[in-house]
Design a protein around this motif. Sequence first.
Motif, PDB file in Angstrom:
ATOM      1  N   LYS A  46       3.758   6.431  -4.961  1.00  9.62           N
ATOM      2  CA  LYS A  46       3.782   6.618  -6.413  1.00  9.62           C
ATOM      3  C   LYS A  46       2.680   7.602  -6.825  1.00  9.62           C
ATOM      4  N   LYS A  47       1.490   7.383  -6.272  1.00  8.54           N
ATOM      5  CA  LYS A  47       0.347   8.230  -6.643  1.00  8.54           C
ATOM      6  C   LYS A  47       0.604   9.694  -6.342  1.00  8.54           C
ATOM      7  N   ILE A  48       1.233   9.961  -5.179  1.00  4.97           N
ATOM      8  CA  ILE A  48       1.396  11.372  -4.839  1.00  4.97           C
ATOM      9  C   ILE A  48       2.629  12.014  -5.474  1.00  4.97           C
ATOM     10  N   GLY A  49       3.453  11.174  -6.162  1.00 10.69           N
ATOM     11  CA  GLY A  49       4.541  11.773  -6.940  1.00 10.69           C
ATOM     12  C   GLY A  49       5.916  11.700  -6.306  1.00 10.69           C
ATOM     13  N   PHE A  50       6.103  10.835  -5.300  1.00 15.63           N
ATOM     14  CA  PHE A  50       7.460  10.661  -4.783  1.00 15.63           C
ATOM     15  C   PHE A  50       8.292   9.948  -5.860  1.00 15.63           C
ATOM     16  N   PRO A  51       9.577  10.322  -5.987  1.00 17.09           N
ATOM     17  CA  PRO A  51      10.403   9.709  -7.040  1.00 17.09           C
ATOM     18  C   PRO A  51      10.537   8.203  -6.857  1.00 17.09           C
ATOM     19  N   GLU A  52      10.620   7.513  -7.958  1.00 15.86           N
ATOM     20  CA  GLU A  52      10.764   6.052  -7.910  1.00 15.86           C
ATOM     21  C   GLU A  52      12.099   5.643  -7.305  1.00 15.86           C
ATOM     22  N   ARG A  53      12.111   4.512  -6.632  1.00 19.65           N
ATOM     23  CA  ARG A  53      13.368   3.972  -6.104  1.00 19.65           C
ATOM     24  C   ARG A  53      14.186   3.371  -7.246  1.00 19.65           C
ATOM     25  N   THR A 101       0.839  -1.206   0.000  1.00 18.62           N
ATOM     26  CA  THR A 101       0.000   0.000   0.000  1.00 18.62           C
ATOM     27  C   THR A 101       0.869   1.249   0.000  1.00 18.62           C
ATOM     28  N   LEU A 102       1.906   1.206   0.839  1.00 18.37           N
ATOM     29  CA  LEU A 102       2.745   2.397   0.964  1.00 18.37           C
ATOM     30  C   LEU A 102       3.381   2.782  -0.371  1.00 18.37           C
ATOM     31  N   ARG A 103       3.910   1.795  -1.075  1.00 18.06           N
ATOM     32  CA  ARG A 103       4.557   2.091  -2.369  1.00 18.06           C
ATOM     33  C   ARG A 103       3.538   2.664  -3.366  1.00 18.06           C
ATOM     34  N   LYS A 104       2.342   2.112  -3.319  1.00 20.40           N
ATOM     35  CA  LYS A 104       1.292   2.585  -4.233  1.00 20.40           C
ATOM     36  C   LYS A 104       0.966   4.057  -3.932  1.00 20.40           C
ATOM     37  N   VAL A 105       0.831   4.352  -2.659  1.00 15.22           N
ATOM     38  CA  VAL A 105       0.490   5.718  -2.251  1.00 15.22           C
ATOM     39  C   VAL A 105       1.623   6.670  -2.640  1.00 15.22           C
TER      40      VAL A 105
END
Length: 334
Positions: free
Chosen positions: A325-332, A319-323
Amino acid sequence: MLDGKKVLFSGMQATGSLTLGNYLGALKNWVSIADEYETFYGVVDMHSITIRQDPAELRKRARTLLTLYIAAGLDPEKNCIYYQSHVTGHAELAWILNCFTYMGELNRMTQFKDKAAKHADNINAGLFTYPVLMAADILLYQSDVVPVGIDQMQHLEITRDIAQRFNAIYGEVFTVPEAYIGKVGAKIMSLQDPAKKMSKSDENPNASIYLMDDPDTIMRKFKRAVTDSEACVRYCDEQPGIHNLIDIYCACTGKTPAETEREFDGKGYGDFKTAVGEAVVGVLKPLQDRFEDLSKNKDYLNSVIKNNAEKAQYISNKTLRKVQKKIGFPERIR
Ligand code: TYM
């Protein structure tokens, strides 16, 4: 849905000693519905520090609480029982959700107002944003259902509001959870003042039955419970003390209020209070014995703590990774 089952999350604070209210309002229902769901039961130690805690005492209470979950009948092989502070996603999601929660909403929370009045010298930001951490607990696992006592309803409603607000902006990210309130025992009142809920933090020890109270103490507290001068066992709002004792009796025996009225027709409060005390001892004594046994088995408890924290961390990360991504944090970068 997880492995074809709906998801359940609930938690208790590792603050003070658990009361019969916590047991009948929450823990007992957790056990009775656990098999129907994929379950997560947190010992919410991060919530506890909104009020000053003695570190050694907090650690001890957290372990006691985790052991009690198991002693109450939750099999840790089937139910994910863990410490909230061991799973990093709770704090991470809480921060994000803080940015989707309004000060005005939090200002309306009655529990915040009560606690702020009680701890006027320490009205910290954590106390104010406490419901957001609770929303994070629930939403992190995509929970469908949250079994709680009535006093947590307002927190459940704000969780739903936050989830819906987030979903309205970013699409269906969160499952919007429903509260599960038991039919009996959802609000157990103080034995000394039936207008107040039974609470861990009550200063009068006679007001609450603690899960670890011995049988004599339990019987004595029920004998001293505040009632009225009507002298008949009737389930009505005009007799709040007796109403509460009937609720406790029914929650422990499975009887209905009408059956209880019939059983004690023509009998005095003395007989009834003794019967309530015995019913409670009948429920708590086996739980206390299991607790004693489990507490000796340190290696077993340590393995439960480790394995379940890893499981919770793994599942909540999705869930955390999905959230993020949705809000625009840069990809790992891998
Ligand atoms: P807490 O630790 O105060 O209480 C734990 C559970 O016990 C219920 N309860 C009662 N039920 C009936 N009668 C009473 N007198 C009574 N007193 C307490 C509460 O409703 C609760 O279900 N904020 C929560 C802990 C929490 C949580 C969560 C719960 C943190 N995150 C996520 C559910 C989901 C609390 O302080 O509960």
